[in-house]
Motif scaffolding. Structure first.
Motif, short mmCIF file in Angstrom:
data_model
loop_
_atom_site.label_atom_id
_atom_site.label_comp_id
_atom_site.label_asym_id
_atom_site.label_seq_id
_atom_site.Cartn_x
_atom_site.Cartn_y
_atom_site.Cartn_z
N GLN A 125 3.57 0.70 -13.35
CA GLN A 125 4.15 0.95 -12.14
C GLN A 125 5.15 2.10 -12.34
O GLN A 125 4.87 3.16 -11.74
N THR A 163 4.34 6.10 -11.20
CA THR A 163 5.39 6.75 -10.21
C THR A 163 5.98 7.98 -10.96
O THR A 163 6.07 9.00 -10.38
N GLY A 189 3.43 10.78 -10.76
CA GLY A 189 3.32 11.48 -9.29
C GLY A 189 4.63 12.19 -9.04
O GLY A 189 4.37 13.32 -8.61
N TRP A 211 -3.30 4.09 -11.39
CA TRP A 211 -3.34 3.15 -10.33
C TRP A 211 -4.66 2.24 -10.12
O TRP A 211 -4.80 1.27 -10.04
N ALA A 236 1.14 -2.79 -4.06
CA ALA A 236 1.88 -1.55 -4.51
C ALA A 236 0.95 -0.38 -5.15
O ALA A 236 1.41 0.79 -4.81
N SER A 237 0.05 -0.65 -5.60
CA SER A 237 -0.93 0.32 -5.95
C SER A 237 -1.58 1.28 -4.76
O SER A 237 -1.85 2.46 -4.91
N TYR A 251 -0.29 1.56 -1.93
CA TYR A 251 0.89 2.41 -1.22
C TYR A 251 1.31 3.52 -2.33
O TYR A 251 1.08 4.83 -1.85
N GLY A 252 1.20 3.45 -3.84
CA GLY A 252 1.40 4.61 -4.64
C GLY A 252 0.50 5.52 -4.56
O GLY A 252 0.48 6.81 -4.51
N THR A 253 -0.81 5.07 -4.48
CA THR A 253 -1.99 6.05 -4.31
C THR A 253 -2.02 6.73 -2.97
O THR A 253 -2.35 8.03 -2.97
#
Length: 569
Positions: free
Chosen positions: A212, A216, A219, A231, A246-247, A249-251
């Motif tokens: 994570q 992050t 990015g 991710w 969470a992945s 959202y991050g993507t």
């Protein structure tokens, strides 16, 4: 995974004999492997910060954040006067990732501390400069730019002893990765996070924490495809719904926040954020569900904002704020971000009173966080509340390490108030802190040209065009300077390019109108000045068009323009 890193310009082997009387301290090994971020900075600060603070207390106090970020082992010597609330929060509540530019702020603050703390005439010698962490590279660059050689000469050498291989286990690596993420040392997070992933079981809790942070950080550094790959690895390794939410959202945020607007894929971002919301809705723990669902809705609000749907974005943020009420006193940073985001949307929709209230509420949660002082100051500036805006800009300056944006904003305010000298001083400070700050060159060049300081303006135009060749604002100033110097052909080339590149830039049309008048093309001058007035009516444009109209014998139209110009005063 390869890491994009810059390198200092370094020399060869250090000489066998040093001028010991001039050395500030023994040779510093800059290799990042044993310690990681700020290896050079920590050694330097350990040497310069006295064990007992006396006359130097004020200097140390003014740079407490920078010193403790680079050398946390000095906590016993350096009282932390400006502390953000995230220091006392649980890991899952520390949601803010410092922007990559934070390390530039830290570098400038440390450089200022060293400049004022060192006895002039000393030399700092550093080896293994080519293997330094990016934080040290940035710091050494700032020190070489900002500390006169007569105060401190910095000697850099590429070679030095090779440290032992990194055999740290996952626990030791996690300590450095977690600290690096909190402080914004994103390159170190990427390098050491990958190492931590390799030394933990894929899909496990410890592996996930490394993954994570790594994704992050990638990015945040704009390395979006590498982040997307991490991710994807999470999705391949885990069936945990929290990791998948969470992945997703991050993507989604990789597309929604892509630094190049042309490469933002908002449709794909919406698909991923909808998946995150769908999973978060099913989380069994009510508090975890309220937090995660509100977090995801805030992400969807960003996508709506990018689409220009402000009302939809506002509704999503307000629903996230409602969910946050279920969390009690937990997750204060989450509430702070939501309040500030709602303030931004309310401001854009013209609800300025409510926006100011939300900014005040966000600032009250963490008064040491500078960003919302800037945002509120900008709103106050637009409202014409200049004293209040000035106070917010200066609060942002005091809240932490040197902040170029606060000086830039104060320069704009000072320009509007007619304080040209103050504005020039602030813009000079911006450029000293960040030589790549293009807008500061643009604004300073324009102010200098307006003040008749043409050579200084030309130097800023040259520096700015080196950063952004073809920039229409700089070309407009260049055309103005060339016109004033009588080089009409060169002025026409610059202004034609500016108009072609930015047809909505009133200043380019106005300056080309002045040029065409100077070259005897009166009809062309009126045409260009008329276009400038359509775009942005200004008294000088009416005055200049009146001059051209009168030269054409169109006195009535010229008188009308003079009257229009007088109405601005």
């Amino acid at each position: 995974m390869t890491e994009a890193r810059s390198h200092l310009r370094v020399r060869g082997e250090p000489p066998a004999r040093w001028g010991a009387a001039r050395l500030l301290m023994p040779l510093i090994d800059a290799h990042r492997r044993p310690r990681g971020p700020y290896t050079v900075a920590a050694a330097l600060l350990r040497h310069l910060v006295p064990p007992t603070l006396d006359r130097s207390a004020e200097l140390v106090e003014a740079h407490d954040i920078e010193i403790l970020a680079a050398a946390p082992e000095l906590a016993g010597r350096v009282p932390a006067g400006r502390v953000t609330i995230d220091v006392g929060l649980a890991d899952d509540e520390r949601i803010l990732v410092p922007a990559p530019r934070r390390t530039l702020r830290l570098a400038n603050g440390i450089a200022e501390f060293v400049r004022d703390a060192v006895r002039p005439g000393r030399t700092l010698a550093v080896c293994n400069g080519a293997e330094a962490d990016p934080t040290d590279i940035e710091l050494l660059d700032a020190m070489m730019r900002r500390i006169p050689p007569a105060t401190l000469t910095i000697m850099l050498y590429s070679d030095g002893p090779e440290p032992a291989p990194d055999t740290r286990g996952a626990d030791e690596l996690w300590t450095v990765v977690d600290r690096s993420m909190r402080e914004g040392f994103l390159h170190a997070v990427v390098e050491l996070g990958e190492r931590g992933m390799a030394r933990t079981e894929p899909g496990g809790e410890r592996w996930w924490r490394f993954a994570q942070r790594t994704a992050t950080a990638l990015g945040g550094l704009g390395r979006t495809e590498e982040a997307r790959a991490v991710w994807d690895r999470v999705r391949a390794a885990s069936q945990d719904p929290k990791m998948h939410a969470a992945s997703a959202y991050g993507t989604a945020m990789l597309d929604a926040r892509h630094p190049d607007p042309a490469r933002r894929d908002l449709a794909r971002a919406r698909r991923w954020i909808n998946e995150a919301i769908a999973i978060s809705t099913l989380l069994p723990d009510p508090a975890e569900r309220a937090f995660k669902l509100g977090f995801d809705r805030n992400g969807l609000a960003l996508i709506e904002l990018r689409h220009g749907r402000l009302g939809a974005a506002l509704s999503l943020v307000e629903s996230a704020i409602e969910l946050a009420r279920e969390l009690g006193e937990r997750h204060p940073l989450h509430r702070m971000v939501l309040l500030a985001n709602r303030a931004q949307l309310l401001s854009a929709l013209g609800h300025t009173k409510e926006a100011l209230e939300d900014y005040a509420a966000a600032i009250a949660i963490d008064p040491v966080f500078p960003d919302y002082y800037l945002d509120r100051g900008n709103l106050l500036f637009r409202l014409g509340q200049y004293e209040e805006a000035l106070a917010d800009y200066e609060r942002a300056m005091r809240a932490g390490p040197p902040l170029p944006e606060a000086h830039y904003n104060r320069a704009e305010l000072r320009t509007v108030r007619g304080d040209t000298d103050g504005a020039l001083a602030d813009l000079g400070q911006v450029i000293e802190l960040d030589p790549g700050y293009l807008d500061a060159y643009i604004n300073r060049a324009g102010l200098l040209a307006a003040a008749g300081r043409d050579e200084e303006a030309r130097a800023d135009v040259t520096a700015g065009l080196a950063l952004a060749p073809g920039n229409p604002h700089l070309l407009t100033v260049l055309g103005q300077l060339e016109t004033a110097a009588g080089r009409l052909a060169e002025a026409r080339t610059a202004l034609d390019q500016a108009v072609d590149t930015a047809p909505g830039l009133a200043a380019a049309w106005g300056n080309r109108g002045v040029l065409r008048y100077a070259g005897g093309d009166l009809e062309g001058a009126v045409e260009d000045l008329s276009r400038a007035i359509e775009l942005q009516p200004q008294p000088d444009l009416y005055t200049n068009r009146a001059i051209a109209l009168r030269a054409l014998g169109r006195d009535a139209a010229a008188d009308a323009d003079d009257h229009r110009a007088s109405r601005f005063s």
